[in-house]
Write a protein that holds these residues in place. Sequence first.
Motif, PDB file in Angstrom:
ATOM      1  N   PRO A 146      -9.773   2.435  -4.876  1.00  0.00           N
ATOM      2  CA  PRO A 146      -8.864   2.729  -3.767  1.00  0.00           C
ATOM      3  C   PRO A 146      -8.543   4.202  -3.537  1.00  0.00           C
ATOM      4  O   PRO A 146      -8.187   4.585  -2.431  1.00  0.00           O
ATOM      5  N   LEU A 147      -8.652   5.037  -4.543  1.00  0.00           N
ATOM      6  CA  LEU A 147      -8.222   6.427  -4.376  1.00  0.00           C
ATOM      7  C   LEU A 147      -9.391   7.394  -4.438  1.00  0.00           C
ATOM      8  O   LEU A 147      -9.484   8.228  -5.340  1.00  0.00           O
ATOM      9  N   LEU A 148     -10.271   7.274  -3.506  1.00  0.00           N
ATOM     10  CA  LEU A 148     -11.355   8.225  -3.327  1.00  0.00           C
ATOM     11  C   LEU A 148     -11.305   8.704  -1.887  1.00  0.00           C
ATOM     12  O   LEU A 148     -10.776   8.038  -1.007  1.00  0.00           O
ATOM     13  N   CYS A 149     -11.858   9.859  -1.661  1.00  0.00           N
ATOM     14  CA  CYS A 149     -12.004  10.419  -0.319  1.00  0.00           C
ATOM     15  C   CYS A 149     -10.693  10.434   0.450  1.00  0.00           C
ATOM     16  O   CYS A 149      -9.708  10.969  -0.024  1.00  0.00           O
ATOM     17  N   ARG A 150     -10.698   9.816   1.612  1.00  0.00           N
ATOM     18  CA  ARG A 150      -9.562   9.904   2.539  1.00  0.00           C
ATOM     19  C   ARG A 150      -8.249   9.446   1.915  1.00  0.00           C
ATOM     20  O   ARG A 150      -7.221  10.112   2.067  1.00  0.00           O
ATOM     21  N   ASN A 151      -8.253   8.329   1.198  1.00  0.00           N
ATOM     22  CA  ASN A 151      -7.003   7.830   0.622  1.00  0.00           C
ATOM     23  C   ASN A 151      -6.454   8.765  -0.455  1.00  0.00           C
ATOM     24  O   ASN A 151      -5.242   8.979  -0.528  1.00  0.00           O
ATOM     25  N   LEU A 152      -7.324   9.319  -1.280  1.00  0.00           N
ATOM     26  CA  LEU A 152      -6.870  10.273  -2.284  1.00  0.00           C
ATOM     27  C   LEU A 152      -6.271  11.493  -1.593  1.00  0.00           C
ATOM     28  O   LEU A 152      -5.178  11.949  -1.949  1.00  0.00           O
ATOM     29  N   ILE A 153      -6.971  12.008  -0.599  1.00  0.00           N
ATOM     30  CA  ILE A 153      -6.485  13.188   0.120  1.00  0.00           C
ATOM     31  C   ILE A 153      -5.140  12.892   0.797  1.00  0.00           C
ATOM     32  O   ILE A 153      -4.222  13.709   0.749  1.00  0.00           O
ATOM     33  N   ARG A 154      -5.000  11.713   1.392  1.00  0.00           N
ATOM     34  CA  ARG A 154      -3.731  11.350   2.035  1.00  0.00           C
ATOM     35  C   ARG A 154      -2.595  11.356   1.017  1.00  0.00           C
ATOM     36  O   ARG A 154      -1.521  11.911   1.267  1.00  0.00           O
ATOM     37  N   HIS A 155      -2.816  10.748  -0.151  1.00  0.00           N
ATOM     38  CA  HIS A 155      -1.781  10.739  -1.184  1.00  0.00           C
ATOM     39  C   HIS A 155      -1.439  12.153  -1.641  1.00  0.00           C
ATOM     40  O   HIS A 155      -0.272  12.480  -1.856  1.00  0.00           O
ATOM     41  N   LEU A 156      -2.451  12.986  -1.792  1.00  0.00           N
ATOM     42  CA  LEU A 156      -2.207  14.362  -2.219  1.00  0.00           C
ATOM     43  C   LEU A 156      -1.432  15.141  -1.160  1.00  0.00           C
ATOM     44  O   LEU A 156      -0.482  15.865  -1.479  1.00  0.00           O
ATOM     45  N   LEU A 157      -1.833  14.986   0.115  1.00  0.00           N
ATOM     46  CA  LEU A 157      -1.143  15.686   1.193  1.00  0.00           C
ATOM     47  C   LEU A 157       0.300  15.218   1.353  1.00  0.00           C
ATOM     48  O   LEU A 157       1.151  15.953   1.848  1.00  0.00           O
ATOM     49  N   ASN A 158       0.575  13.995   0.916  1.00  0.00           N
ATOM     50  CA  ASN A 158       1.937  13.477   0.960  1.00  0.00           C
ATOM     51  C   ASN A 158       2.725  13.812  -0.303  1.00  0.00           C
ATOM     52  O   ASN A 158       3.858  13.380  -0.463  1.00  0.00           O
ATOM     53  N   GLY A 159       2.106  14.563  -1.230  1.00  0.00           N
ATOM     54  CA  GLY A 159       2.798  14.985  -2.443  1.00  0.00           C
ATOM     55  C   GLY A 159       2.984  13.895  -3.474  1.00  0.00           C
ATOM     56  O   GLY A 159       3.914  13.944  -4.281  1.00  0.00           O
ATOM     57  N   GLN A 160       2.104  12.911  -3.485  1.00  0.00           N
ATOM     58  CA  GLN A 160       2.268  11.757  -4.366  1.00  0.00           C
ATOM     59  C   GLN A 160       1.470  11.872  -5.667  1.00  0.00           C
ATOM     60  O   GLN A 160       0.849  10.919  -6.113  1.00  0.00           O
ATOM     61  N   LEU A 161       1.508  13.027  -6.325  1.00  0.00           N
ATOM     62  CA  LEU A 161       0.781  13.214  -7.577  1.00  0.00           C
ATOM     63  C   LEU A 161       1.240  12.243  -8.655  1.00  0.00           C
ATOM     64  O   LEU A 161       0.421  11.652  -9.351  1.00  0.00           O
ATOM     65  N   GLU A 162       2.540  12.090  -8.808  1.00  0.00           N
ATOM     66  CA  GLU A 162       3.059  11.208  -9.857  1.00  0.00           C
ATOM     67  C   GLU A 162       2.643   9.753  -9.645  1.00  0.00           C
ATOM     68  O   GLU A 162       2.367   9.040 -10.598  1.00  0.00           O
ATOM     69  N   GLU A 163       2.567   9.349  -8.392  1.00  0.00           N
ATOM     70  CA  GLU A 163       2.220   7.957  -8.093  1.00  0.00           C
ATOM     71  C   GLU A 163       0.756   7.646  -8.366  1.00  0.00           C
ATOM     72  O   GLU A 163       0.401   6.491  -8.578  1.00  0.00           O
ATOM     73  N   ILE A 164      -0.088   8.672  -8.367  1.00  0.00           N
ATOM     74  CA  ILE A 164      -1.527   8.414  -8.498  1.00  0.00           C
ATOM     75  C   ILE A 164      -2.152   9.024  -9.752  1.00  0.00           C
ATOM     76  O   ILE A 164      -3.335   8.827 -10.013  1.00  0.00           O
ATOM     77  N   ILE A 165      -1.348   9.714 -10.564  1.00  0.00           N
ATOM     78  CA  ILE A 165      -1.882  10.462 -11.696  1.00  0.00           C
ATOM     79  C   ILE A 165      -2.698   9.599 -12.652  1.00  0.00           C
ATOM     80  O   ILE A 165      -3.699  10.046 -13.201  1.00  0.00           O
ATOM     81  N   GLU A 166      -2.333   8.364 -12.868  1.00  0.00           N
ATOM     82  CA  GLU A 166      -3.036   7.542 -13.850  1.00  0.00           C
ATOM     83  C   GLU A 166      -4.083   6.620 -13.237  1.00  0.00           C
ATOM     84  O   GLU A 166      -4.716   5.851 -13.954  1.00  0.00           O
ATOM     85  N   ASP A 167      -4.302   6.706 -11.949  1.00  0.00           N
ATOM     86  CA  ASP A 167      -5.322   5.870 -11.311  1.00  0.00           C
ATOM     87  C   ASP A 167      -6.708   6.356 -11.740  1.00  0.00           C
ATOM     88  O   ASP A 167      -6.982   7.548 -11.760  1.00  0.00           O
ATOM     89  N   SER A 168      -7.577   5.431 -12.081  1.00  0.00           N
ATOM     90  CA  SER A 168      -8.910   5.804 -12.590  1.00  0.00           C
ATOM     91  C   SER A 168      -9.961   5.962 -11.495  1.00  0.00           C
ATOM     92  O   SER A 168     -11.107   6.286 -11.787  1.00  0.00           O
ATOM     93  N   SER A 169      -9.583   5.786 -10.246  1.00  0.00           N
ATOM     94  CA  SER A 169     -10.558   5.852  -9.152  1.00  0.00           C
ATOM     95  C   SER A 169     -11.333   7.166  -9.127  1.00  0.00           C
ATOM     96  O   SER A 169     -12.537   7.180  -8.884  1.00  0.00           O
ATOM     97  N   SER A 170     -10.656   8.287  -9.378  1.00  0.00           N
ATOM     98  CA  SER A 170     -11.342   9.575  -9.283  1.00  0.00           C
ATOM     99  C   SER A 170     -12.498   9.677 -10.265  1.00  0.00           C
ATOM    100  O   SER A 170     -13.483  10.357 -10.003  1.00  0.00           O
TER     101      SER A 170
END
Length: 167
Positions: free
Chosen positions: A44-68
């Motif tokens: 779920p967190l590759l490309c556009r979705n990862l960038i959207r989360h990052l642009l929204n400042g959601q580092l803490e919410e996605i830090i442990e996701d293994s998608s990257s």
Amino acid sequence: MLITQDKINEAISTIIEHGGRGILNCVQCGACSAICPGVRAGFPLLCRNLIRHLLNGQLEEIIEDSSSWACQACCRCTEVCPQGVRPQEVVFAFRRYQANQLAFSTSSVTSQMNLFETGHAVYVDPKEARRMVGLPEKTPTSAFDERAKQEIQTLINNSPMGQLGLF
């Protein structure tokens, strides 16, 4: 949770600092996600979705996701991006952020071992397939370049990932 502008700026600065310089050019068109094998495989967190989360400042919410860690560095996303974002570099910048935080999924250990040993996180020996289509067995990648592998190993050994004692 209210996302402050400071939090968004911090997230973007962190990713830019780690190599994702094109992140601010993203217009969320989805071209990168449409062609990404990882997105197609369900990460779920590759490309556009990862960038959207990052642009929204959601580092803490996605830090442990293994998608990257599922990114195969095929660079298809970069090839099709009309804005020059270079999404693969943003993904790798996020990986660096995760590594610096020592926050990565145990499911990514195999890909990290592959990266250390072959220079590729996802590696399948291509010799037979290449032979069948009349191409030279050795690909022009770090998998067959001992110096490149040694450089990757040096980088890993001297990073927070090296401190984990996996290699």
